[in-house]
Motif scaffolding. Structure first.
Motif, PDB file in Angstrom:
ATOM      1  N   GLY A  68       0.816  -1.207   0.000  1.00  0.00           N
ATOM      2  CA  GLY A  68       0.000   0.000   0.000  1.00  0.00           C
ATOM      3  C   GLY A  68       0.850   1.257   0.000  1.00  0.00           C
ATOM      4  O   GLY A  68       2.076   1.220  -0.118  1.00  0.00           O
ATOM      5  N   GLU A  69       0.170   2.413   0.125  1.00  0.00           N
ATOM      6  CA  GLU A  69       0.874   3.688   0.197  1.00  0.00           C
ATOM      7  C   GLU A  69       1.562   3.812   1.545  1.00  0.00           C
ATOM      8  O   GLU A  69       0.958   3.576   2.593  1.00  0.00           O
ATOM      9  N   THR A  70       2.834   4.188   1.542  1.00  0.00           N
ATOM     10  CA  THR A  70       3.596   4.339   2.771  1.00  0.00           C
ATOM     11  C   THR A  70       4.475   5.584   2.676  1.00  0.00           C
ATOM     12  O   THR A  70       4.605   6.193   1.619  1.00  0.00           O
ATOM     13  N   ASN A  71       5.085   5.920   3.820  1.00  0.00           N
ATOM     14  CA  ASN A  71       6.054   7.021   3.855  1.00  0.00           C
ATOM     15  C   ASN A  71       7.474   6.544   3.546  1.00  0.00           C
ATOM     16  O   ASN A  71       8.419   7.331   3.602  1.00  0.00           O
ATOM     17  N   ILE A  72       7.616   5.242   3.260  1.00  0.00           N
ATOM     18  CA  ILE A  72       8.932   4.679   2.970  1.00  0.00           C
ATOM     19  C   ILE A  72       9.394   5.147   1.588  1.00  0.00           C
ATOM     20  O   ILE A  72       8.668   5.004   0.601  1.00  0.00           O
ATOM     21  N   ARG A  73      10.591   5.695   1.533  1.00  0.00           N
ATOM     22  CA  ARG A  73      11.112   6.195   0.258  1.00  0.00           C
ATOM     23  C   ARG A  73      11.574   5.049  -0.636  1.00  0.00           C
ATOM     24  O   ARG A  73      12.048   4.018  -0.164  1.00  0.00           O
ATOM     25  N   ALA A  74      11.426   5.267  -1.934  1.00  0.00           N
ATOM     26  CA  ALA A  74      11.908   4.276  -2.904  1.00  0.00           C
ATOM     27  C   ALA A  74      13.431   4.209  -2.856  1.00  0.00           C
ATOM     28  O   ALA A  74      14.104   5.226  -2.674  1.00  0.00           O
ATOM     29  N   ASP A  75      13.971   3.009  -3.000  1.00  0.00           N
ATOM     30  CA  ASP A  75      15.422   2.835  -2.980  1.00  0.00           C
ATOM     31  C   ASP A  75      16.042   3.341  -4.284  1.00  0.00           C
ATOM     32  O   ASP A  75      15.423   3.265  -5.356  1.00  0.00           O
ATOM     33  N   LYS A  76      17.266   3.828  -4.200  1.00  0.00           N
ATOM     34  CA  LYS A  76      17.951   4.374  -5.375  1.00  0.00           C
ATOM     35  C   LYS A  76      18.210   3.313  -6.436  1.00  0.00           C
ATOM     36  O   LYS A  76      18.391   3.633  -7.624  1.00  0.00           O
ATOM     37  N   SER A  77      18.218   2.045  -6.031  1.00  0.00           N
ATOM     38  CA  SER A  77      18.501   0.979  -6.995  1.00  0.00           C
ATOM     39  C   SER A  77      17.275   0.589  -7.826  1.00  0.00           C
ATOM     40  O   SER A  77      17.392  -0.190  -8.779  1.00  0.00           O
ATOM     41  N   LEU A  78      16.087   1.125  -7.486  1.00  0.00           N
ATOM     42  CA  LEU A  78      14.866   0.770  -8.203  1.00  0.00           C
ATOM     43  C   LEU A  78      14.880   1.398  -9.597  1.00  0.00           C
ATOM     44  O   LEU A  78      14.792   2.618  -9.745  1.00  0.00           O
ATOM     45  N   GLU A  79      14.988   0.563 -10.617  1.00  0.00           N
ATOM     46  CA  GLU A  79      15.080   1.051 -11.992  1.00  0.00           C
ATOM     47  C   GLU A  79      13.713   1.393 -12.569  1.00  0.00           C
ATOM     48  O   GLU A  79      13.541   2.399 -13.262  1.00  0.00           O
ATOM     49  N   TYR A  80      12.723   0.536 -12.284  1.00  0.00           N
ATOM     50  CA  TYR A  80      11.376   0.758 -12.809  1.00  0.00           C
ATOM     51  C   TYR A  80      10.362   0.701 -11.662  1.00  0.00           C
ATOM     52  O   TYR A  80      10.190  -0.345 -11.028  1.00  0.00           O
ATOM     53  N   ALA A  81       9.706   1.824 -11.421  1.00  0.00           N
ATOM     54  CA  ALA A  81       8.621   1.860 -10.438  1.00  0.00           C
ATOM     55  C   ALA A  81       7.357   1.342 -11.106  1.00  0.00           C
ATOM     56  O   ALA A  81       6.969   1.819 -12.176  1.00  0.00           O
ATOM     57  N   ILE A  82       6.722   0.368 -10.487  1.00  0.00           N
ATOM     58  CA  ILE A  82       5.586  -0.295 -11.140  1.00  0.00           C
ATOM     59  C   ILE A  82       4.411   0.650 -11.426  1.00  0.00           C
ATOM     60  O   ILE A  82       3.692   0.452 -12.418  1.00  0.00           O
ATOM     61  N   PRO A  83       4.183   1.718 -10.644  1.00  0.00           N
ATOM     62  CA  PRO A  83       3.088   2.640 -11.004  1.00  0.00           C
ATOM     63  C   PRO A  83       3.310   3.314 -12.362  1.00  0.00           C
ATOM     64  O   PRO A  83       2.336   3.717 -13.015  1.00  0.00           O
ATOM     65  N   ASP A  84       4.587   3.428 -12.788  1.00  0.00           N
ATOM     66  CA  ASP A  84       4.881   4.049 -14.088  1.00  0.00           C
ATOM     67  C   ASP A  84       4.567   3.118 -15.251  1.00  0.00           C
ATOM     68  O   ASP A  84       4.523   3.561 -16.410  1.00  0.00           O
ATOM     69  N   LEU A  85       4.368   1.846 -14.953  1.00  0.00           N
ATOM     70  CA  LEU A  85       4.134   0.860 -16.007  1.00  0.00           C
ATOM     71  C   LEU A  85       2.663   0.473 -16.145  1.00  0.00           C
ATOM     72  O   LEU A  85       2.301  -0.256 -17.072  1.00  0.00           O
ATOM     73  N   VAL A  86       1.825   0.936 -15.236  1.00  0.00           N
ATOM     74  CA  VAL A  86       0.421   0.498 -15.204  1.00  0.00           C
ATOM     75  C   VAL A  86      -0.513   1.704 -15.237  1.00  0.00           C
ATOM     76  O   VAL A  86      -0.337   2.656 -14.475  1.00  0.00           O
ATOM     77  N   LYS A  87      -1.522   1.650 -16.107  1.00  0.00           N
ATOM     78  CA  LYS A  87      -2.580   2.664 -16.140  1.00  0.00           C
ATOM     79  C   LYS A  87      -3.882   2.021 -15.659  1.00  0.00           C
ATOM     80  O   LYS A  87      -4.195   0.880 -16.033  1.00  0.00           O
ATOM     81  N   TYR A  88      -4.646   2.778 -14.873  1.00  0.00           N
ATOM     82  CA  TYR A  88      -5.828   2.210 -14.234  1.00  0.00           C
ATOM     83  C   TYR A  88      -6.756   3.336 -13.766  1.00  0.00           C
ATOM     84  O   TYR A  88      -6.312   4.488 -13.614  1.00  0.00           O
ATOM     85  N   PRO A  89      -8.021   3.045 -13.509  1.00  0.00           N
ATOM     86  CA  PRO A  89      -8.931   4.072 -12.989  1.00  0.00           C
ATOM     87  C   PRO A  89      -8.634   4.342 -11.512  1.00  0.00           C
ATOM     88  O   PRO A  89      -8.340   3.415 -10.756  1.00  0.00           O
ATOM     89  N   SER A  90      -8.711   5.594 -11.113  1.00  0.00           N
ATOM     90  CA  SER A  90      -8.428   5.938  -9.711  1.00  0.00           C
ATOM     91  C   SER A  90      -9.585   5.578  -8.787  1.00  0.00           C
ATOM     92  O   SER A  90      -9.397   5.367  -7.592  1.00  0.00           O
ATOM     93  N   GLU A  91     -10.804   5.524  -9.356  1.00  0.00           N
ATOM     94  CA  GLU A  91     -11.993   5.171  -8.571  1.00  0.00           C
ATOM     95  C   GLU A  91     -12.930   4.302  -9.398  1.00  0.00           C
ATOM     96  O   GLU A  91     -12.983   4.419 -10.625  1.00  0.00           O
TER      97      GLU A  91
END
Length: 353
Positions: A103-126
């Protein structure tokens, strides 16, 4: 006498009726609470043909570079009212307990993450679902052009937008937030990625308002580590006996993530000085577990220690208890001194006579 007997019987009957009424009211309230905590919607994933293991209910897909695909989740509203569901997609992260967060957290993404999965997926917000009906939610995936080894891991989260509020027994209210998470794993190649862990930083901090030494552990590879065991010892620099120890098992570390492993001070005050952390971390990426060994020197400054000690809830509780003990001891000493003075005064009066 007969009247007294009838009166006693009547009192007993009234008392029993009151008890039964009270129990009935309690059971009714409990039933309402149980109904209030029922899930207002359900989620069923429709696994596609490229699902790696069709026995799994989460999305575990074998994909290719540049591939585009639509995956589907079926939402069912189990209530007699319309329900609006918020939809979100997040990259997997690791929390301080060694649990993967989708889920949504305050944890920051690691610098080694090449592809964030939200950038690869399109979907309805509601998504709005009518009472006692179902609706399909579509997720459009577009893979990067560049070939990727390992896995890209994230989660799809469905959460009720409006929270249902139900009255409780004492007239207060209970507010329930409903959420359902489905893991989404994308894999292009069967090539094994060599796992690797790093110890980024060691520093004083707090976890749940309690003093800890935080060891920031990084998984900089695109592979999930499971069955993770951490064994940590903190030494005053140059000492042979550890001042703090911690062992935790059965954790997981998400791909390309880091987390702050807490070494508890167990309610004791943090003391400034120079320290050494010695740590071993064992994790399994495939079949054979691997162990990493780390040693790192760090320093706790006086200002840091003082600030953390003031806000540690366990130290506050111990301090309050100690203050109470000092007050009681002081009162006892005052009482003893008063008694002694009275005895001395009486003895002097007797001597004068």
């Amino acid at each position: 006498m007969r009247l007294d007997k009838k009166t006693k019987i009547l009192k007993v009957c009234v008392r029993n009726l009151l008890i039964i009424a009270g129990l009935f009211s309690l059971l009714t309230s409990f039933s309402e609470l149980v109904q209030a905590t029922e899930m207002p919607f359900t989620v069923k994933t429709i696994v596609p043909d490229n699902q790696i293991d069709k026995r799994k209910t989460f999305f575990n897909l074998q994909v290719k570079p540049s591939q585009q695909q639509i995956i589907t989740a079926n939402l069912t509203n189990t209530t007699s009212q319309d329900v609006t569901i918020k939809v979100n997609v997040n990259s997997a992260k690791t929390n301080a307990n060694g649990v993967i967060e989708y889920g949504e957290t305050n944890i920051r993404a690691d610098k080694s993450l090449e592809y964030a999965i939200p950038d690869l997926v399109k979907y309805p917000s509601e998504v709005k679902i009518s009472a006692n009906s179902s609706k399909e939610v579509l997720f459009h995936i577009t893979m990067p052009k560049k070939k990727y080894n390992g896995i890209i891991l994230g989660g799809i989260v469905f959460q009720q937008k409006e929270s249902r509020i139900s009255p409780s027994v004492k007239g207060t209210s209970i507010q329930n937030h409903y959420a359902y998470a489905v893991a989404l794993s994308l894999k292009e190649s069967d090539n094994q990625v060599s796992p690797n862990l790093n110890l980024l930083k060691v520093s004083p901090g707090q976890n749940n308002a309690r003093n800890v030494i935080s060891a920031q552990i990084q998984n900089d590879k695109s592979i999930l580590l499971s069955k993770v065991k951490v064994s940590a010892k903190v030494y005053a620099k140059g000492a042979k006996t550890p001042v703090y120890t911690s062992v935790t098992t059965d954790m997981q570390i998400a791909p390309n993530s880091n987390f702050k492993y807490p070494i508890s001070l167990n309610g004791t005050e943090m003391k400034p000085g120079n320290y050494t952390l010695k740590m071993s971390v064992t994790g399994t990426a495939y079949v054979t577990p691997k162990t990493w060994y780390f040693t790192k020197n760090f320093k706790i400054k006086s200002a840091e220690a003082s600030s953390l000690n003031k806000s540690d809830v366990d130290i506050k509780a111990n301090t309050n208890n100690n203050n109470l003990i000092f007050i009681l001891v002081g009162l006892l000493l005052l009482l003893i001194v008063t008694i002694l003075i009275i005895i001395i005064i009486r003895q002097n009066k007797k001597l004068k006579k």
